[in-house]
Design a protein around this motif. Structure first.
Motif, short mmCIF file in Angstrom:
data_model
loop_
_atom_site.label_atom_id
_atom_site.label_comp_id
_atom_site.label_asym_id
_atom_site.label_seq_id
_atom_site.Cartn_x
_atom_site.Cartn_y
_atom_site.Cartn_z
N LYS A 97 0.88 -1.15 -0.18
CA LYS A 97 0.00 -0.02 -0.05
C LYS A 97 0.82 1.27 -0.14
O LYS A 97 2.15 1.02 0.46
N ILE A 98 0.20 2.34 -0.46
CA ILE A 98 1.03 3.95 -0.37
C ILE A 98 1.38 3.91 1.43
O ILE A 98 0.32 3.98 1.91
N ASP A 99 2.36 4.02 1.64
CA ASP A 99 2.98 4.18 3.17
C ASP A 99 2.68 5.79 3.46
O ASP A 99 2.08 6.12 4.63
N LYS A 100 3.00 6.68 2.31
CA LYS A 100 2.78 7.99 2.81
C LYS A 100 2.44 9.08 1.48
O LYS A 100 3.12 8.54 0.48
N SER A 122 1.44 17.79 -8.70
CA SER A 122 1.17 16.54 -8.10
C SER A 122 1.73 16.40 -6.69
O SER A 122 2.31 17.33 -6.19
N TYR A 123 1.30 15.16 -5.89
CA TYR A 123 1.84 14.95 -4.54
C TYR A 123 2.81 14.05 -4.53
O TYR A 123 2.72 12.92 -5.49
N LYS A 124 3.67 14.12 -3.76
CA LYS A 124 4.74 12.72 -3.74
C LYS A 124 4.16 11.90 -2.85
O LYS A 124 3.28 12.12 -1.77
N ALA A 125 4.50 10.61 -3.24
CA ALA A 125 4.04 9.44 -2.47
C ALA A 125 5.20 8.28 -2.40
O ALA A 125 5.77 8.49 -3.10
#
Length: 235
Positions: A198-201, A213-216
């Protein structure tokens, strides 16, 4: 018309969001000197390997150790002198023939010794910290680069070495802000293989370079290799 609607729904539900990222260590460190001094040891053999409570760099601390020893001796002497002056002050207070001026002078002596003791304690703490910071030991990180050699003189801020935590890997991707909610619950595929990751953050502030964009981050436990390009899909 109904047929076209079914096709559009099917395409939307099967659409995969695809990204590419380089797998990097979970953390990388730039270890810099916090003290002045001459480098007297570098563990060149550990470069390119994982440390095991290994000494990496040592900076000369001979003068600091002598200063620390003498400061501890001075502290013992100050403590003894304080005991004597405290007793003298206690005696003066009991002597009615002694003037207030004499008693105040004796009290000032006691206060002066207390101030001197406080200064010595601060100096001892600084010396201990300096000595500790001149011997750099790594517990388990991978030593990537040793930037100084034996005989070099370093100042605070000088890069000594770099280390990396290889216990986990990190994939950084930049997801368009409008798509963030769409990918959160999707299955993550790495190089076409399904995972339970899953995406951690997600950093909910637009990136300075990728302004829309958002960094993931996606965290991978115990990766076998690093610095390889990975295809990331959300399906």
């Amino acid at each position: 018309m109904r047929y076209l609607l079914v096709v559009l729904v099917f395409l939307s539900s099967s659409f995969a969001y695809e990204f590419y990222a380089k797998l990097e260590p979970i953390n990388s460190y730039m270890v810099k000197s916090s003290v002045n001094g001459k480098v007297i040891y570098t563990n060149d053999k550990i470069e390119g390997y994982k440390a095991n409570n290994s000494k990496i760099i040592e900076i000369d601390s001979y003068v600091d150790r002598i200063d620390l020893q003498q400061s501890n001796n001075k502290l013992k002497a100050i403590n003894n002198m304080m005991k004597i002056e405290d007793k003298n002050y206690a005696r003066l207070l009991k002597v009615s023939s002694k003037s207030g001026f004499e008693k105040d002078n004796q009290k000032l002596k006691v206060i002066t010794f207390e101030t001197t003791k406080a200064d010595i304690l601060v100096k001892i703490a600084n010396l201990k910290d300096s000595i500790k910071n001149k011997k750099l030991v790594e517990k388990s990180n991978y030593i990537f680069n040793i930037a100084v050699k034996k005989g070099d003189y370093v100042n605070p801020g000088t890069l000594l070495y770099e280390s990396k935590d290889l216990s986990k890997g990190k994939l950084e991707i930049f997801i368009p802000i409008s798509d963030v909610e769409k990918v959160k619950d999707k299955t993550i595929y790495l190089n076409d293989e399904k995972t339970d990751l899953k995406i951690d953050k997600i950093y909910n502030v637009a990136d300075s370079k990728h302004i829309s964009s958002y960094k993931a981050e996606i965290i991978i436990k115990n990766p076998k290799t690093f610095s390889r390009l990975v295809k990331i899909e959300f399906k």
